[in-house]
Write an enzyme that holds these catalytic residues in place. Sequence first.
Site, short mmCIF file in Angstrom:
data_model
loop_
_atom_site.label_atom_id
_atom_site.label_comp_id
_atom_site.label_asym_id
_atom_site.label_seq_id
_atom_site.Cartn_x
_atom_site.Cartn_y
_atom_site.Cartn_z
N CYS A 87 73.17 -42.19 -37.84
CA CYS A 87 72.44 -40.80 -37.78
C CYS A 87 73.59 -39.52 -37.30
O CYS A 87 73.10 -38.60 -37.69
CB CYS A 87 71.12 -40.89 -37.19
SG CYS A 87 70.21 -42.11 -38.00
N ASN A 100 63.80 -39.10 -42.42
CA ASN A 100 65.00 -39.24 -41.83
C ASN A 100 65.91 -39.72 -42.84
O ASN A 100 65.89 -40.97 -43.32
CB ASN A 100 64.82 -40.36 -40.55
CG ASN A 100 66.16 -40.54 -39.73
OD1 ASN A 100 67.24 -40.01 -40.21
ND2 ASN A 100 66.02 -40.96 -38.71
N HIS A 154 69.49 -33.06 -36.29
CA HIS A 154 69.20 -34.12 -36.94
C HIS A 154 67.60 -34.34 -37.11
O HIS A 154 66.87 -34.18 -35.98
CB HIS A 154 69.76 -35.55 -36.24
CG HIS A 154 69.43 -36.70 -37.00
ND1 HIS A 154 69.34 -37.04 -38.12
CD2 HIS A 154 68.87 -37.91 -36.10
CE1 HIS A 154 68.94 -38.24 -38.50
NE2 HIS A 154 68.75 -38.79 -37.20
O1 UT7 Z 1 67.63 -41.29 -36.69
C1 UT7 Z 1 67.95 -42.37 -35.70
C2 UT7 Z 1 67.43 -41.86 -34.20
N1 UT7 Z 1 65.98 -42.37 -34.55
C3 UT7 Z 1 64.91 -41.82 -33.88
O2 UT7 Z 1 64.99 -40.80 -33.34
C4 UT7 Z 1 63.76 -42.24 -33.96
C5 UT7 Z 1 62.92 -42.06 -32.47
N2 UT7 Z 1 61.66 -42.66 -32.53
C6 UT7 Z 1 60.56 -42.33 -32.92
O3 UT7 Z 1 60.65 -41.25 -33.74
C7 UT7 Z 1 59.18 -42.66 -32.46
O4 UT7 Z 1 59.35 -43.55 -31.75
C8 UT7 Z 1 58.32 -43.48 -33.68
C9 UT7 Z 1 57.92 -42.38 -34.80
C10 UT7 Z 1 59.25 -44.51 -34.46
C11 UT7 Z 1 57.04 -44.21 -33.01
O5 UT7 Z 1 56.39 -43.23 -32.36
P1 UT7 Z 1 55.79 -43.61 -31.03
O6 UT7 Z 1 54.92 -42.40 -30.72
O7 UT7 Z 1 56.84 -44.00 -30.27
O8 UT7 Z 1 54.87 -44.90 -31.48
P2 UT7 Z 1 55.14 -46.52 -30.83
O9 UT7 Z 1 56.25 -46.97 -31.42
O10 UT7 Z 1 54.80 -46.46 -29.50
O11 UT7 Z 1 53.68 -46.99 -31.68
C12 UT7 Z 1 52.40 -46.65 -31.31
C13 UT7 Z 1 51.46 -47.60 -31.95
C14 UT7 Z 1 51.71 -49.00 -31.91
O12 UT7 Z 1 50.49 -49.71 -31.69
P3 UT7 Z 1 50.07 -50.29 -30.53
O13 UT7 Z 1 51.25 -51.16 -30.04
O14 UT7 Z 1 50.11 -48.95 -29.52
O15 UT7 Z 1 48.76 -50.72 -30.68
C15 UT7 Z 1 52.39 -49.45 -33.49
O16 UT7 Z 1 52.22 -50.70 -33.61
O17 UT7 Z 1 51.52 -47.01 -33.45
C16 UT7 Z 1 51.76 -48.44 -34.30
N3 UT7 Z 1 52.38 -48.03 -35.29
C17 UT7 Z 1 51.81 -47.38 -36.53
N4 UT7 Z 1 50.44 -47.52 -36.78
C18 UT7 Z 1 50.21 -46.78 -37.87
C19 UT7 Z 1 53.66 -48.11 -35.72
N5 UT7 Z 1 54.01 -47.81 -36.93
C20 UT7 Z 1 52.84 -47.45 -37.50
C21 UT7 Z 1 52.44 -46.80 -38.64
N6 UT7 Z 1 51.26 -46.53 -38.91
N7 UT7 Z 1 53.49 -46.61 -39.68
#
Ligand code: UT7
Length: 323
Positions: free
Chosen positions: A114, A280, A250
């Site tokens: 990225c 992304n 980005h």
């Molecule tokens: O380009 C390279 C660099 N990449 C990035 O910069 C990405 C960086 N990370 C992010 O953008 C964020 O961490 C995400 C968008 C990937 C995730 O957001 P988050 O607020 O960190 O959520 P999380 O991973 O902590 O997940 C929260 C909850 C989880 O459930 P529990 O464990 O709290 O029950 C996940 O299982 O959301 C759940 N979850 C979803 N729910 C509905 C994960 N994906 C989904 C989804 N729909 N698509």
Amino acid sequence: MGMRAIVRGVGHYLPEKVVENAEFEKTLDTSDEWIRSRSGIERRCLAAEGQTTSDLAIRAGRAALENAGLTADDIDAIVMATSTADLTFPAAATMVQAGLGMTRGFAFDVQAVCAGFIFALANANALISTGQARRVMVIGAETFSRLMDWEDRSTCVLFGDGAGALILEAGEGAGTAADRGILSVDLNSDGRHKDILYVDGGVSTGRTGHLRMAGKEVFRHAVEKLSDTAHAALEKAGLTGEDVDWLVPHQANLRIIKATAQRLQLPMERVIVTVQDHGNTSAASIPLALSVGSAEGKIQPGDVVVTEAIGGGLAWGSVVLRW
Ligand code: UT7
């Protein structure tokens, strides 16, 4: 005194197929609301069957040539950032070279996921400032849809396909921050973090593999490292946040973009945001945002632009330029 790498043209291409968040509700336990609130993404474009990364890049390259009023023969080098080259080799950049009808000069790929476009800009800047090339086409192009595990809701809703291209041209500068062109570069990587964002396949496994990401951890690194690298690049250029006309980050997550802007003390009115429409697109996200921001009349000649990105590796960096 010295040679600056000055923006001569910019262009982009997005695949025709647009997938709205709601589409994923049919096959996954997810919702438009979750995707929108956690990432800022509303839709993304996906390459058609058989449409490759070099196909997208060629279209973006043609758009940039047209914008610059140049032909392929005017270009000395193509530096292409991609992690989704059509084949393991040759470099996708050579396919783009042939596709554009460019029969001289040289072309090669840069792989920093990225952050790839930042590393490609740094390469192009070095080629121009050392006199090895006068005009360089810098491309960011990806088909990350081909790396998705479509059953993994935590990743497959976040990525999209696309390509952007910038044409840089050598021009005399006074060596001050008042020059047009690339003013400073800050590059970093730390391979100790290789396991938080990677593809579980490749040459060593005999299959392409799927993208795997520890989202929360990447998020934590992103906010801190992106503001640090942007600050470092600004300092190298002898500028401060107050001099910045546009932050072109980005486009991975709107929450990361907002947090970075806040740390740089920039209001969101001075940030180019395309993540809602593109998702992304990895190395393509910055040139896509530059092209959209320029086409919308936001980024104007003379403006100070700060670009920054982070991705797998981890690899991250920032380039400051005067448009
Ligand atoms: O380009 C390279 C660099 N990449 C990035 O910069 C990405 C960086 N990370 C992010 O953008 C964020 O961490 C995400 C968008 C990937 C995730 O957001 P988050 O607020 O960190 O959520 P999380 O991973 O902590 O997940 C929260 C909850 C989880 O459930 P529990 O464990 O709290 O029950 C996940 O299982 O959301 C759940 N979850 C979803 N729910 C509905 C994960 N994906 C989904 C989804 N729909 N698509």
